[in-house]
Design an enzyme around this catalytic site. Structure first.
Site, short mmCIF file in Angstrom:
data_model
loop_
_atom_site.label_atom_id
_atom_site.label_comp_id
_atom_site.label_asym_id
_atom_site.label_seq_id
_atom_site.Cartn_x
_atom_site.Cartn_y
_atom_site.Cartn_z
N HIS A 98 0.87 -1.18 0.00
CA HIS A 98 0.00 0.00 0.00
C HIS A 98 0.91 1.23 0.00
CE1 HIS A 98 -3.75 2.26 0.74
NE2 HIS A 98 -2.94 3.10 1.36
N CYS A 99 0.75 2.07 -1.00
CA CYS A 99 1.65 3.21 -1.19
C CYS A 99 0.96 4.49 -0.73
CB CYS A 99 2.05 3.33 -2.66
SG CYS A 99 3.15 4.73 -2.99
N ILE A 100 1.58 5.19 0.23
CA ILE A 100 0.98 6.43 0.73
C ILE A 100 1.08 7.55 -0.29
CG2 ILE A 100 1.42 5.83 3.13
CD1 ILE A 100 3.83 7.70 3.05
N SER A 104 -3.14 4.49 -2.46
CA SER A 104 -3.79 3.28 -2.97
C SER A 104 -2.79 2.13 -2.90
CB SER A 104 -4.25 3.50 -4.42
OG SER A 104 -4.85 2.32 -4.94
#
Length: 326
Positions: A98-100, A104
């Site tokens: 999960h990429c901040i 998403s």
């Protein structure tokens, strides 16, 4: 990026030749395009409608992913290489992380856009730093004719730094942004190289973390493997046949809490007894078929694996590559 470009471009645009203006415009535009696609494209949300499709993409490796595992939140069987994201509240196919920065997940649907975002951002930072230093250097040379950015020993290191500081003060927006871009570029390149290394290894960030746990178990002597029998009874409702993937698991991997082999209740239909595993090099990575096929699997939906995989399988049998020692 927008703030830096606002400070950077207006003051130097008139100094650029048409070709440089074109390359700058393309370099600035692409990160925004790939950022939008990384955010807007479905990362691989698993729904009841597409669950069967994602179940058919990869076989279970019987090491990190076992048939029959059910997501307690979503209420359906977990497809191989998937993970439930506690932030998105959804199961993600071939979940990476999960990429901040894109707010998403990175998964089956947008992994390639995320890699292109990293490439374009790394090029933008590098190009911005180099172009800015070149423009500042030419401005400095107008006042210090003997100064050279490549020979600091001519003026001494102290004067060299002072002259650079003077040059940055002549255009603070350009100087500060170019300096920030130059300092940021190695960080972006580092993340890009790490991401491509995981593709080279045929794994994801999520799977790499799982392998690191197995490595700790192996160091403690708590990991075991055994061969899977080709004649074992297969529950197709829990482990469908994957015709797309050219290899299937031939061994099962398990870890225990006490260092003893798995109990009889965990014995899968296989050949021989459980064998203790001490090193990741002794474990097959089912999802590593070589860099180009790994890359094709990331960038092309329903990728048709190349002839090199077929040749390898015909000469070596139905065997995946061994896990690279990460």
């Amino acid at each position: 990026m927008a703030g830096g470009e606002y400070l950077y471009l207006p003051s130097i645009w008139h100094r650029l030749i048409p070709f440089t203006k074109f390359t700058v415009a393309v370099t600035v535009f692409l990160p925004y395009l790939f950022l939008y696609l990384s955010c807007a494209v479905d990362p691989g949300y698993i729904t009841p409608e597409n669950h069967a499709y994602h179940m058919s993409l990869y076989p279970y490796d019987h090491a990190l992913f076992h048939p029959g595992a059910e997501c307690s939140t979503c209420g359906f069987l977990k497809p191989p290489r998937s993970k439930h994201c506690s932030v998105c509240k959804r199961c993600i196919a071939r979940a990476d992380h999960h990429c901040i920065f894109i707010n998403s997940c990175v998964g089956y649907g947008n992994h390639h856009w995320f890699i292109l975002l990293l490439i374009s951002t790394a090029v933008l930072c590098t190009y911005g730093g180099l172009l800015g230093s070149s423009l500042l250097s030419s401005s400095i040379k107008e006042h210090f004719t003997n100064w050279s950015p490549w020979h600091p020993s001519r003026q001494g290191w102290g004067m060299y730094v002072v002259i650079w500081g003077w040059g940055i003060q002549t255009n603070v927006g350009l100087g500060a942004t170019a300096l920030l871009a130059g300092l940021t570029a190695p960080l972006v390149w580092g993340l890009l190289i790490y991401t491509l290394y995981l593709v080279y290894c045929g794994t994801t960030t999520n799977e790499n973390f799982k392998w690191s746990i197995y490595k700790d178990d192996m160091d403690d002597g708590y990991a075991f493997r055994r061969s899977l029998s080709s004649k074992r009874k297969r529950d197709l409702t829990k482990e469908p046949i994957c015709s797309r993937w050219p290899v299937e698991a031939e061994t099962a991997l398990a870890a225990t809490d006490d260092g003893n082999p798995p109990p009889a209740s965990m014995q899968l239909a296989g050949d021989g007894d459980w064998e203790r595993v001490w090193n990741l090099r002794d474990v097959e990575n089912l999802y590593d078929l070589g860099f180009w096929d790994n890359l094709g699997d990331v960038f092309v939906t329903d990728y048709a694996f190349g002839s090199q995989v077929e040749d390898a399988l015909s000469t070596k049998g139905n065997r995946p590559r061994r896990l690279k020692n990460k």
